[in-house]
Design a protein around this motif. Sequence first.
Motif, PDB file in Angstrom:
ATOM      1  N   CYS A  19       0.850  -1.189   0.000  1.00  0.00           N
ATOM      2  CA  CYS A  19       0.000   0.000   0.000  1.00  0.00           C
ATOM      3  C   CYS A  19       0.884   1.236   0.000  1.00  0.00           C
ATOM      4  O   CYS A  19       1.804   1.358   0.793  1.00  0.00           O
ATOM      5  CB  CYS A  19      -0.893  -0.003   1.246  1.00  0.00           C
ATOM      6  SG  CYS A  19      -1.775   1.556   1.448  1.00  0.00           S
ATOM      7  N   CYS A  22      -2.031   6.132  -0.807  1.00  0.00           N
ATOM      8  CA  CYS A  22      -2.532   7.229  -1.642  1.00  0.00           C
ATOM      9  C   CYS A  22      -3.933   7.667  -1.234  1.00  0.00           C
ATOM     10  O   CYS A  22      -4.391   8.736  -1.599  1.00  0.00           O
ATOM     11  CB  CYS A  22      -2.519   6.829  -3.104  1.00  0.00           C
ATOM     12  SG  CYS A  22      -3.800   5.631  -3.557  1.00  0.00           S
ATOM     13  N   LEU A  23      -4.594   6.812  -0.508  1.00  0.00           N
ATOM     14  CA  LEU A  23      -5.932   7.108   0.032  1.00  0.00           C
ATOM     15  C   LEU A  23      -7.045   7.132  -1.017  1.00  0.00           C
ATOM     16  O   LEU A  23      -8.148   7.596  -0.744  1.00  0.00           O
ATOM     17  CB  LEU A  23      -5.945   8.441   0.825  1.00  0.00           C
ATOM     18  CG  LEU A  23      -4.851   8.621   1.881  1.00  0.00           C
ATOM     19  CD1 LEU A  23      -5.071   9.932   2.647  1.00  0.00           C
ATOM     20  CD2 LEU A  23      -4.841   7.442   2.846  1.00  0.00           C
ATOM     21  N   CYS A  25      -8.558   4.679  -2.014  1.00  0.00           N
ATOM     22  CA  CYS A  25      -9.584   3.736  -1.564  1.00  0.00           C
ATOM     23  C   CYS A  25     -10.458   4.347  -0.476  1.00  0.00           C
ATOM     24  O   CYS A  25     -11.617   3.979  -0.305  1.00  0.00           O
ATOM     25  CB  CYS A  25      -8.930   2.447  -1.057  1.00  0.00           C
ATOM     26  SG  CYS A  25      -7.659   2.753   0.195  1.00  0.00           S
ATOM     27  N   CYS A  66      -7.889   1.232  -6.339  1.00  0.00           N
ATOM     28  CA  CYS A  66      -6.502   1.070  -5.898  1.00  0.00           C
ATOM     29  C   CYS A  66      -5.565   0.898  -7.095  1.00  0.00           C
ATOM     30  O   CYS A  66      -5.737   0.002  -7.907  1.00  0.00           O
ATOM     31  CB  CYS A  66      -6.371  -0.133  -4.972  1.00  0.00           C
ATOM     32  SG  CYS A  66      -4.661  -0.410  -4.475  1.00  0.00           S
TER      33      CYS A  66
HETATM   34  S1  SF4 Z   1      -5.740   2.748  -2.908  1.00  0.00           S
HETATM   35 FE1  SF4 Z   1      -5.689   2.363  -0.714  1.00  0.00          FE
HETATM   36  S2  SF4 Z   1      -4.764   0.375  -0.568  1.00  0.00           S
HETATM   37 FE2  SF4 Z   1      -4.365   1.051  -2.607  1.00  0.00          FE
HETATM   38  S3  SF4 Z   1      -2.397   1.996  -2.448  1.00  0.00           S
HETATM   39 FE3  SF4 Z   1      -3.856   3.602  -2.192  1.00  0.00          FE
HETATM   40  S4  SF4 Z   1      -4.129   3.729  -0.016  1.00  0.00           S
HETATM   41 FE4  SF4 Z   1      -3.167   1.821  -0.381  1.00  0.00          FE
END
Ligand code: SF4
Lengths: 473, 474
Positions: A19, A22-23, A25, A66
Amino acid sequence: MPSVTTNSRPKPFLDPAYCKGCLRCVEACPKGCISPGTRINPATGLVPVEINLEICNGCGLCISACPEPFGLRTSPATPGAELEREFQIKDPSKLFGRKVVDLHESPGLPDEEIELPACEPLVLKGTYAAAIGALLAGCRHVFGYPITPSTEGAELMAKILPHLDGAFVQAVSEVAAVNMMYGAGGAGVPSMTFTSSPGFSLMLEGISYMIGAEIPGVFVNIMRGGPGLGNIGPEQADIKLACRGLGHGNTHALVLAPSTPQEMLDLTMEAFALSFRYRNPVVILGDGYLGQMTGQVKLPTHLRKPGRPAWAVWGDRSHRQNLICSIHLAEPDLEEHNRRLNAKYAEIASREQRSDLYRCEDAEVLVIACNTPARMAKGAVEAARRQGIKAGLLRPISLWPFPGDALAEAIRHVRQIIMVEASPGQLENELRLTLSHAGIVPPPIAAVRHFGGVLPQESEILAKISEFREALA
Amino acid sequence: MNVFYDHFERHAHGEGLKGHSTHYCAGCGHGIVHRDLADTIGELGIQDRTVLISPVGCSVFAYYYFDVGNSQAAHGRAPAVALGHKLANPEAVVISYQGDGDLASIGLAETISIAQMGLPITVIFINNAVYGMTGGQMAPTTLLGQKTVTSPQGRQPAMGKPLRMAELIAQLDGPVYVERVALFEARQRVKAKKAIQKALRLQMEGRGYAFVEILSECPTHLKMSPEATEEWVRTQMEPVFPLGVKKDLAVEPWFDRHAPSFSPEAVLGLSGAEPATVRTAARHRLAPRLGTKDLSLKLAGAGGDGAQIAALLLTRAAIDEGFDSTHIPSYGPESRGGTSYADVHIAEEEVLNPAAPDPHVLIAFNAPSLAKFAPAVREGGLIIYDRTMITEPPAFPPNRRVLAVPCTQLAVDLGRPVAKNVVALGALQAATDLLPAAGLLSTMRHVFKDKSSLISLNEAAFAAGQQVVDPESE
Ligand code: SF4
Ligand code: SF4
Ligand code: SF4
């Protein structure tokens, strides 16, 4: 770790190591199950999100948000597991183990030589002879951009290839054409282009990529007068480009210089074989005269049906693991790649020297010329012999590698070398470099040179030879 | 199911975490598109057939991740490379994955020309309004006013307004499907995946070229959080680059290429080769009257005088006769209306020098070429000129045999003025016994075999030329 649950819809799973925090999700989850993390993951130095699946309904929206392939996932990558609809927590260290690789038996397919019935010799111009040579070598993919004086070869291909279910593509530019060769060659099929000096300049970038990625392909360059747009007369002033300047970086390619329509066919055919043997482009350098010259052309005994190299990116199961690429990001990797290329160049240099010697056994004056000027030179040597001058002709057929071995042998009795060329000494430079690397001090070198579409004539070569008559007597 | 490698061996040799994570910045849209593409390839069952072309740009290393056939192209050339792959193996499913600098700037010519060709390949275009890999420079898709390192005051109209590729591609005739999608919210991501799926299907079914533009996030060079970047794409980019289907043609499957033929018969037939014949006749001696083993001729006239055809006839007849022979035409601007001349050599053994600067024989059809080349004819040589067209011949050098032949007049008498070149050949034959007349005639019949009406006429022209050569004409 997410909690263990069993549900009709799979729930997300995340190994925090993959992970990037990046947030994306976080705002994707309608239920608010995912929240920004608070602790730095010591393995990555990043802050992974935290997931609480208690109220998760398995909608999967977080997964599709993601960006990381091994980030949020529903199912582990183990084959077969994709079919499991039931979500289970597994030991991450086992999740991402190597895929069971299908072992494909020898994805390579050898070439086939198919016998040709005996035929009358053809009467062909040079560009046509090269085209027929390519057809006989199994080339069915030709990419080009019209440019005088090479286009007729492409025109003939455009006429013939549809009947053989081949492809001729008139590209938007030479830049596009060479990259179509990069594609077709990368797929492992023999491909070629017809071009002429300004067009060849445009292709150099692509040739560097092809050499870097080790892609075969044949370039027929019918040289014309330069620099710039110059004119469409015959010249030999791309020798420097072909031998020393194939784009950026550490590049070399076999450079072959035919002097008759027959050789246009023979050498083009051979160029394909060499190109695949060494996984490297091959350049045929002709001059405008040779391209237009009509002469007798005998056909070979066999034609070639190309196989499929094991390394090709063909687009089937057995070639799936292959990669065509000229990138080696890590310096040691690129250095290693260059060392391999150098070894290949060295092998070509020692194995692929080609030349034709005419009356060189006892020659005191050695004329050196290639392409059409070599024919004028041959006439002059013959005339000089009639006058009692011991003249001989060395005609390099491979310009890179320059036929240094034959040269060293031929100059043993030679007291004067005469370079005959339609260029400002580019062939002479190849000769001097070769001798210098071999540690040989050459006899004096004189030159007959022309430029701008004018070829050296027999009479002036003879006159130059005769200049040395007294000195040699 | 997706088709990513289980271990990213090519990413820094797969060491450590790099074996399982991408090189993309956190929150980069590329990763999402990669996942959609990988899922789709898996779902469509085309993993083995897929060839993915990686561009130059941030997605240059797409081949690290996709377990398919991979090729990495030069900057902007991915569609050309894709086309090469598609034509090499029409069964392959070829995907050209490109960013905005690659596709819309340096590769514009390839992008448009290959779209217009319409062959079934799939182009995935990531538009994030900025150059990523080289460090945040202005892209062709950068918005007006948007600051980048090469538009520090914000992009001005004179730097070019943002280029709308999907609209541009859609108005070409080649593509069958063009859509612009985005990634900034779940609904858009669903549409993006569907578009990718459709584009690949159209290729699999041989229906044509498809182009999917995806508005994507580059948080790094927008200097915003991924979330803010999503918002920026929604509020700033979307109005400039409206989402939606730009073109969607219902096309029946048409792309159906056979494997190339390597049949010897086909290749020989198309090359004009003919079965070998057994020769029994003894070889004619070359030009006994001219006393040479390597005869050079120059044929010269105006563009339509047929000098080249006559030269080719001679060359072919000489080769049919077992001699070596060459023909070099003058060409280029000279051949457009100006003087057209041909150098021919016929040699008993081998033509050494194919040029004819001092020919044994000159055949001149107009005054300028006679004036130009007659002085070059070597001593003891022969000059034939068309008396009809050249009424005031120049003074000739001594010791040259000169034949004034009314070539055009004789051809006109036969009703076909252009046959003057064959009249001249007849005269040449009578004067030199160069090649056996029967041989020349049979070559002529062969060359004109598709125009049989011309055969008897040319035979008559040849005979007329032969007959006119008598001592009086000299
Ligand atoms: S989308 Fe969520 S799980 Fe995927 S890399 Fe970004 S923060 Fe991590
Ligand atoms: S699957 Fe749906 S509910 Fe569950 S965490 Fe992901 S987005 Fe939230
Ligand atoms: S620079 Fe931008 S486009 Fe490139 S990887 Fe980073 S976020 Fe993605």
